[in-house]
Write an enzyme that holds these catalytic residues in place. Structure first.
Site, PDB file in Angstrom:
ATOM      1  N   GLU A 146       0.831  -1.212   0.000  1.00 10.48           N
ATOM      2  CA  GLU A 146       0.000   0.000   0.000  1.00 10.48           C
ATOM      3  C   GLU A 146       0.864   1.259   0.000  1.00 10.48           C
ATOM      4  O   GLU A 146       0.455   2.312  -0.482  1.00 10.48           O
ATOM      5  CB  GLU A 146      -0.933  -0.016   1.231  1.00 10.48           C
ATOM      6  N   HIS A 203       7.125 -26.844   1.157  1.00 13.12           N
ATOM      7  CA  HIS A 203       6.295 -27.885   0.526  1.00 13.12           C
ATOM      8  C   HIS A 203       5.208 -27.246  -0.323  1.00 13.12           C
ATOM      9  O   HIS A 203       4.171 -27.838  -0.565  1.00 13.12           O
ATOM     10  CB  HIS A 203       5.692 -28.778   1.617  1.00 13.12           C
ATOM     11  N   LYS A 218     -13.754   2.397  -2.817  1.00 11.73           N
ATOM     12  CA  LYS A 218     -14.647   2.833  -1.733  1.00 11.73           C
ATOM     13  C   LYS A 218     -15.796   3.665  -2.298  1.00 11.73           C
ATOM     14  O   LYS A 218     -16.930   3.583  -1.830  1.00 11.73           O
ATOM     15  CB  LYS A 218     -13.863   3.670  -0.716  1.00 11.73           C
TER      16      LYS A 218
HETATM   17  O1  PA5 Z   1      -2.850   2.015   5.998  1.00  8.96           O
HETATM   18  C1  PA5 Z   1      -3.923   2.530   5.838  1.00  8.96           C
HETATM   19  O2  PA5 Z   1      -4.117   3.755   5.963  1.00  8.96           O
HETATM   20  C2  PA5 Z   1      -5.155   1.694   5.506  1.00  8.96           C
HETATM   21  O3  PA5 Z   1      -4.833   0.387   5.205  1.00  8.96           O
HETATM   22  C3  PA5 Z   1      -6.122   1.726   6.677  1.00  8.96           C
HETATM   23  O4  PA5 Z   1      -5.490   1.174   7.805  1.00  8.96           O
HETATM   24  C4  PA5 Z   1      -7.414   0.964   6.395  1.00  8.96           C
HETATM   25  O5  PA5 Z   1      -7.978   1.359   5.183  1.00  8.96           O
HETATM   26  C5  PA5 Z   1      -8.399   1.208   7.520  1.00  8.96           C
HETATM   27  O6  PA5 Z   1      -8.606   2.585   7.656  1.00  8.96           O
HETATM   28  P1  PA5 Z   1      -9.162   3.229   8.976  1.00  8.96           P
HETATM   29  O7  PA5 Z   1      -8.177   3.002  10.067  1.00  8.96           O
HETATM   30  O8  PA5 Z   1      -9.317   4.670   8.650  1.00  8.96           O
HETATM   31  O9  PA5 Z   1     -10.453   2.558   9.254  1.00  8.96           O
END
Ligand code: PA5
Length: 471
Positions: free
Chosen positions: A301, A326, A440
């Site tokens: 990410e 394995h 989203k």
């Molecule tokens: O790293 C990030 O920002 C994302 O992966 C969030 O952790 C994830 O989308 C969850 O978001 P939030 O903590 O706002 O619910």
């Protein structure tokens, strides 16, 4: 200075995490490995990445590196955890992505492998559960199994508005009733922004803060990771000490003196120069399986980004040794030469067992007798690294002295600094995730959220309507 004392300066003593790059460099790997010249050629970019990181840190934008020193937060978190564990048996973490993966990695690495099945006094903290996804089978199954009156809930969302987390939270509040929710719920979110903060204030829920400049996947040393860990009985002060010790080891600009920079640069070079863009994290410890999931999110990410007219980003994969010997190993050994294996070895197991001798007289298995299980696991890691190297396939090895909170603090901080630095090498922004926003938008439109109607056109365009392609 002699080489050995150089090494000691870089590694501190052997009670600290270290990284062995020997099987990633040309001395052993010949042209498949990196040369000193490869690192040196990158010198201007390395210098620039260090300057970006340093100036962002001064501007408060690398806030995750300052989390280990926040003593007030530590004390406040311990006190909330004590209150919860003194009253309830279970803690359910309502959160997804960075709001779940960090605490889950800590829980699985640092608690007994069957912590939730233990009974006091062996079980030294609350039982933790991470439903994570909004899959109804998991959530309904969990809620139907735990006694709700014996259960506390930590609702964790940095943005305060994540759909999966709210779906679960709404269900829980509806089921508990608003009075019980005030006793059984803790909200962890931004200090000011978002619907969770507003609701926590309006409803009088207990709440802890996720600092504004700390994003989800960099939040493991904020109350996001600390509250569940403390509730489960983990020594979070030691965890933060380990993280702080890694911050201090990673302050130097010279990559050969900075383990996180060296790690990031090596992975960057393999991706961009050697076309080894798949990075496989393979701990030889079941307890680090979820750390692998945490790494996958952090690396993917943060670094998978649009850059100008193109796209960058290595692909992280998670494996576990020896299990994946394995499974995935055949691909690592003889599949496309586009992978780099990142082993994690743990020097001292939490427990060990001896393989008994003389149980049967079998010529092909008798050699095992008298060895330890940990010895077998270590030999398998070394054997896999050797086999890869003999095929000209590079690897490196992160060595942890043990699976104690200090070492986990070092490991998770190492990867976070390496990720930020790698982002600056790729010249992208490692702290955002614009690519996940589009999905989203469509979800909100599909569920009828006002203001998201414009996404309807794309949804209609890409609806699968041609039956000829449905089999
Ligand atoms: O790293 C990030 O920002 C994302 O992966 C969030 O952790 C994830 O989308 C969850 O978001 P939030 O903590 O706002 O619910």
């Amino acid at each position: 200075m002699r080489a050995s004392s150089h090494a000691r300066d870089r590694l501190g003593d052997m009670n600290h995490l270290s990284i062995d790059f020997n099987l990633a460099v040309d001395q052993h790997l010949k042209s498949a490995g990196l040369s000193k010249a490869d690192y040196e050629r990158l010198s201007p970019q390395l210098q620039q990445a260090h300057e970006v990181l340093t100036s962002k840190r001064k501007a408060g934008k690398m806030a995750f590196m300052d989390l280990p020193k926040q003593q007030t937060v530590l004390q406040e978190t311990i006190s909330v955890a004590k209150k919860l564990s003194g009253t309830f048996e279970n803690l359910v973490i309502l959160g997804i992505g960075g709001s779940s993966l960090g605490p889950k990695a800590l829980f699985t690495a640092l608690c007994h492998p069957f912590h939730n099945f233990l009974r006091p006094p062996q079980q030294k903290g609350m039982r933790l559960f991470f439903p994570d996804n909004s899959d109804p089978s998991t959530f309904a199954g969990l809620m139907g199994t735990l006694g709700l009156e014996r259960t506390a809930f930590a609702a964790i969302t940095k943005s305060g508005g994540t759909a999966e987390t709210w779906a679960q939270l709404l269900w829980v509040v509806d089921r508990l009733g608003k009075d019980a929710a005030r006793r059984q719920l803790v909200a962890l979110t931004d200090p000011e922004k978002g619907s969770l903060r507003a609701t926590a204030r309006a409803e009088g829920w207990q709440a802890l803060e996720i600092p504004p400049a700390v994003g989800g996947r960099f939040s493991v040393f904020s109350p996001v990771g600390l509250l569940p860990a403390a509730a489960a009985g983990i020594d979070i002060a030691e965890l933060l000490n380990g993280a702080q010790s890694m911050v201090e080891r990673c302050e130097k600009g010279n990559i050969f003196e900075n383990p996180a920079y060296m790690l990031a640069t090596t992975l960057y070079l393999f991706d961009t120069y050697k076309k080894r863009s798949t990075h496989v994290l393979m701990p030889y410890a079941d307890a680090l399986r979820e750390t692998g999931d945490w790494f996958v999110q952090l690396w993917a990410e943060s670094l998978g980004k649009k850059k100008g007219d193109g796209f960058v980003g290595p692909t992280p994969l998670r494996a576990v040794g020896a299990t994946d010997q394995h499974s995935l190993l055949q691909l690592l050994m003889e599949g496309p030469e586009d992978k780099l294996t990142l082993f994690i070895a743990v020097d001292e197991p939490r427990e060990d067992l001896k393989i008994p001798e003389g149980v049967f007289d079998l010529s092909d298995v008798s050699y095992l007798g008298g060895h330890g299980f940990h010895e077998l696991l270590s030999a398998e890691r070394q054997a896999t690294a050797t086999a890869l190297a003999a095929q000209g396939r590079p690897s490196l090895c992160i060595r942890m002295p043990s699976l104690r909170p200090f070492a986990m603090g070092e490991l998770l901080m190492l990867w976070q600094i390496a990720t930020a630095y790698a982002g600056f090498l790729y010249e992208i922004e490692p702290f955002d995730q614009p690519g996940v926003e589009a999905g989203k938008r469509y979800t909100c439109c599909l569920l009828g959220r006002p203001g998201y109607e414009s996404a309807q056109q794309d949804i209609q365009t890409y609806k699968a309507t041609n039956k000829a392609w449905i089999f």
